[in-house]
Write a protein that holds these residues in place. Sequence first.
Motif, PDB file in Angstrom:
ATOM      1  N   THR A  87      -1.452  -0.817  -4.220  1.00  0.00           N
ATOM      2  CA  THR A  87      -2.491   0.003  -4.065  1.00  0.00           C
ATOM      3  C   THR A  87      -2.430   1.203  -3.402  1.00  0.00           C
ATOM      4  OG1 THR A  87      -3.896  -2.132  -3.622  1.00  0.00           O
ATOM      5  CG2 THR A  87      -4.777   0.002  -2.943  1.00  0.00           C
ATOM      6  N   GLU A 123      -6.919  12.948  -7.421  1.00  0.00           N
ATOM      7  CA  GLU A 123      -6.863  12.057  -8.439  1.00  0.00           C
ATOM      8  C   GLU A 123      -6.834  12.910  -9.815  1.00  0.00           C
ATOM      9  OE1 GLU A 123     -11.154  12.591  -7.095  1.00  0.00           O
ATOM     10  OE2 GLU A 123      -9.131  12.182  -6.049  1.00  0.00           O
ATOM     11  N   GLU A 161      -5.961   4.734  -6.683  1.00  0.00           N
ATOM     12  CA  GLU A 161      -7.106   3.882  -6.549  1.00  0.00           C
ATOM     13  C   GLU A 161      -8.208   4.424  -5.774  1.00  0.00           C
ATOM     14  OE1 GLU A 161      -3.728   1.465  -8.133  1.00  0.00           O
ATOM     15  OE2 GLU A 161      -4.048   2.721  -6.494  1.00  0.00           O
ATOM     16  N   HIS A 162      -7.798   4.846  -4.558  1.00  0.00           N
ATOM     17  CA  HIS A 162      -8.594   5.063  -3.272  1.00  0.00           C
ATOM     18  C   HIS A 162      -8.500   6.466  -2.764  1.00  0.00           C
ATOM     19  CE1 HIS A 162      -9.938   0.921  -3.287  1.00  0.00           C
ATOM     20  NE2 HIS A 162      -8.657   0.544  -3.170  1.00  0.00           N
ATOM     21  N   THR A 163      -9.684   7.147  -2.812  1.00  0.00           N
ATOM     22  CA  THR A 163      -9.371   8.407  -2.164  1.00  0.00           C
ATOM     23  C   THR A 163     -10.332   8.793  -0.854  1.00  0.00           C
ATOM     24  OG1 THR A 163     -11.266   9.281  -3.428  1.00  0.00           O
ATOM     25  CG2 THR A 163      -9.082   9.709  -4.517  1.00  0.00           C
ATOM     26  N   VAL A 164      -9.708   9.627   0.069  1.00  0.00           N
ATOM     27  CA  VAL A 164     -10.265   9.703   1.186  1.00  0.00           C
ATOM     28  C   VAL A 164     -10.913  11.128   1.537  1.00  0.00           C
ATOM     29  CG1 VAL A 164      -9.713   9.527   3.881  1.00  0.00           C
ATOM     30  CG2 VAL A 164      -8.333   8.217   2.224  1.00  0.00           C
ATOM     31  N   VAL A 176      -9.245  13.236  -1.304  1.00  0.00           N
ATOM     32  CA  VAL A 176     -10.235  13.136  -2.621  1.00  0.00           C
ATOM     33  C   VAL A 176      -9.794  14.668  -3.360  1.00  0.00           C
ATOM     34  CG1 VAL A 176     -11.675  14.420  -1.080  1.00  0.00           C
ATOM     35  CG2 VAL A 176     -12.608  12.806  -3.306  1.00  0.00           C
ATOM     36  N   PHE A 186     -10.414   7.023   6.798  1.00  0.00           N
ATOM     37  CA  PHE A 186     -10.305   5.799   6.494  1.00  0.00           C
ATOM     38  C   PHE A 186      -9.497   4.695   7.217  1.00  0.00           C
ATOM     39  CE2 PHE A 186      -8.536   2.278   3.544  1.00  0.00           C
ATOM     40  CZ  PHE A 186      -9.717   1.769   3.263  1.00  0.00           C
ATOM     41  N   LEU A 212      -7.342   1.509   7.242  1.00  0.00           N
ATOM     42  CA  LEU A 212      -6.558   0.520   6.832  1.00  0.00           C
ATOM     43  C   LEU A 212      -5.995  -0.465   7.548  1.00  0.00           C
ATOM     44  CD1 LEU A 212      -5.335  -0.359   3.774  1.00  0.00           C
ATOM     45  CD2 LEU A 212      -3.361   1.089   4.415  1.00  0.00           C
ATOM     46  N   HIS A 237       0.796  -1.179  -0.166  1.00  0.00           N
ATOM     47  CA  HIS A 237       0.010   0.009   0.009  1.00  0.00           C
ATOM     48  C   HIS A 237       0.865   1.247   0.004  1.00  0.00           C
ATOM     49  CE1 HIS A 237      -2.131  -3.106   1.785  1.00  0.00           C
ATOM     50  NE2 HIS A 237      -3.361  -2.596   1.387  1.00  0.00           N
ATOM     51  N   TYR A 259      -3.528   5.509  -2.089  1.00  0.00           N
ATOM     52  CA  TYR A 259      -4.412   6.174  -1.437  1.00  0.00           C
ATOM     53  C   TYR A 259      -3.809   7.897  -1.598  1.00  0.00           C
ATOM     54  CZ  TYR A 259      -5.575   1.609   0.468  1.00  0.00           C
ATOM     55  OH  TYR A 259      -6.115   0.226   0.524  1.00  0.00           O
TER      56      TYR A 259
END
Length: 244
Positions: free
Chosen positions: A86, A94, A131-134, A91, A138, A140, A65, A88
């Motif tokens: 992966t 991206e 791939e993942h936005t916070v 938000v 969050f 993990l 990660h 992060y």
Amino acid sequence: MTDDGGWERLAPGVARLRLPAWDCTVGLVTAGGTALLVDAGASVREGSAVRAGARSLLDGGRVTHLALTHPHFDHVLGAGAFAGVTTYGAVGVEGLLGSPEGRTSLYADAVRHGLDEGEAAQAADLARAPEHTVSGEFTLGLDGGRRVLLANVGPAHTGHDLVVVVPGAGPSAPTVVFCGDLVEESGPPQAGPDAVPARWPDALDRLLDLGGEDALYVPGHGAVVDAAFVRAQRAELDAAHGVS
């Protein structure tokens, strides 16, 4: 404690490395066969060196990660070395890392700060959106039940500031907070054109609430600090920008 490879052990399963040139910090949280890297360095070459060096701390595991604290070149352009990992981010990041305009801006900023044009071009070409936005917080999960909190506390230093909070793995182990450039020790906090100074003190208040009084706070640049240092830097930001 510092390993031969330059990694500084902060707590059980938690380490950080200060990279040359821009003194940018990368962090590492290990748990069994999984590991979270915090930030990736300024180029594919630097990211590759970080990935190789981290293996010495992983006991056969690998980086699984990657958390990017904010979209500045010295923290994100090494991410091209982490294919299959992966990723992060806060938000909105991206849109910067996943667009031609954003990658062009990263390239230009890297070259302006002295990165070789070829290395900057390669890294910008390989930049990819997380791939993942916070948007808030969050949790993990890593191997062995270890949990790490990713929190979007911005805007502040940039429009997209993510912090990583690693709770202590035992009663005497400290919580470790990777702050990105919300906190800097080797120089004053840098407020570029994407900074939001009026919101920065609030971000530091939230960071302190998440970490607590006894945490170790790891700046994006410089030595590890304590809560008192973070509060003092908050006061400096208040004075410099006229906010409270």
